[in-house]
Design an enzyme around this catalytic site. Structure first.
Site, PDB file in Angstrom:
ATOM      1  CG  ASP A 132      -1.858  -1.103   1.119  1.00 48.73           C
ATOM      2  OD1 ASP A 132      -1.961  -1.901   0.123  1.00 48.73           O
ATOM      3  OD2 ASP A 132      -2.780  -1.168   2.068  1.00 48.73           O
ATOM      4  CG  ASP A 142      -6.852   0.323   1.421  1.00 46.50           C
ATOM      5  OD1 ASP A 142      -7.139  -0.927   1.769  1.00 46.50           O
ATOM      6  OD2 ASP A 142      -7.171   1.041   2.139  1.00 46.50           O
ATOM      7  CE  LYS A 153      -4.975  -3.653   1.697  1.00 46.66           C
ATOM      8  NZ  LYS A 153      -3.768  -3.785   1.200  1.00 46.66           N
ATOM      9  CB  CYS A 204      -2.537  -2.755   5.137  1.00 47.25           C
ATOM     10  SG  CYS A 204      -4.338  -2.574   4.893  1.00 47.25           S
TER      11      CYS A 204
HETATM   12  C1  VGL Z   1      -4.907   0.666   5.802  1.00 47.17           C
HETATM   13  C2  VGL Z   1      -6.221   2.053   7.059  1.00 47.17           C
HETATM   14  C3  VGL Z   1      -7.110   1.951   6.263  1.00 47.17           C
HETATM   15  C4  VGL Z   1      -3.323   0.505   5.472  1.00 47.17           C
HETATM   16  C5  VGL Z   1      -5.963   0.623   4.935  1.00 47.17           C
HETATM   17  O1  VGL Z   1      -3.114   0.119   4.436  1.00 47.17           O
HETATM   18  O2  VGL Z   1      -2.741   0.051   6.578  1.00 47.17           O
HETATM   19  N1  VGL Z   1      -5.044   1.505   6.939  1.00 47.17           N
HETATM   20  N2  VGL Z   1      -7.092   1.214   5.005  1.00 47.17           N
HETATM   21 ZN    ZN Z   2      -8.416   1.462   3.488  1.00 48.73          ZN
END
Ligand code: VGL
Ligand code: ZN
Length: 190
Positions: free
Chosen positions: A9, A51, A95, A134
């Site tokens: 991410d 994400d 995801k 994540c």
């Molecule tokens: C994430 C918060 C919301 C991440 C994804 O990639 O860690 N954190 N969505």
């Molecule tokens: Zn997210």
């Protein structure tokens, strides 16, 4: 090669200037680029995750969730940061695309586990964002599926909403059976 690197991410919304920035992402991109290049030259399999939410995702404040609207599919916020180098042969895994599932893990509703199995992967190194969401979810799911998992301590960044969140996540991953090592320590071992 029985190792894979998971780059989690590294997207605009999670970096400096984004809507949900992690800490000190400016110092992350160059070292990740260099490390990805080193891994590629050793034949380590590369996976970059995103994400990738629909606009009505239930993790968004407007839909009752904890987060500002972020990483909406196809938007600039969901794009990889422009200076991240993503090799053409890297696998990209998205995801969080189910509106009603929090979806922190790339092992949920994706072909990631099958892909890793097809490659014969045993060792998984995890870097990226965010340590306590994540990264944590991917580490725990990879452990559950039997991989030898190493958190690359120099190449992860937390959101740290509350002081101590990152520490707690590191301890949780360690207790779940993950190794915590620097990226170069991991590379020397795989
Ligand atoms: C994430 C918060 C919301 C991440 C994804 O990639 O860690 N954190 N969505
Ligand atoms: Zn997210």
């Amino acid at each position: 090669m029985r190792a894979a690197l998971l780059v989690v991410d590294i997207q605009n919304d999670f970096c400096v200037g984004g809507v949900l920035p992690a800490c000190e992402t400016d110092s992350l991109i160059k070292p990740v680029n260099a490390f990805v290049a080193q891994c590629a030259s050793k034949g380590i399999h590369l996976i970059f995750t995103r994400d990738w939410h629909p606009a009505n995702h239930t993790s968004f404040v407007n839909y009752g969730g904890p987060w500002p609207t972020h990483c909406v599919q196809g938007t600039d916020g969901a794009a990889f940061v422009s200076n991240l180098r993503v090799p053409a042969d890297a696998e990209i895994v998205d995801k969080g695309f189910k509106p009603d599932s929090i979806g922190y893990s790339d092992f949920e509703n994706t072909s990631l586990h099958h892909t890793l199995q097809a490659w014969g992967v045993v060792d998984v190194g995890v870097c990226g964002i965010a340590t306590e969401y994540c990264v944590l979810a991917n580490v725990e799911d990879a452990l559950t599926r039997g991989y030898v998992v190493t958190v690359l301590s120099d190449l992860i960044r937390p959101i740290e909403e509350q002081a101590g969140d990152s520490e707690a996540a590191m301890e949780k991953m360690r207790r779940s059976g993950a190794y915590l090592r620097t990226s170069s320590e991991w590379l020397d071992r795989v």
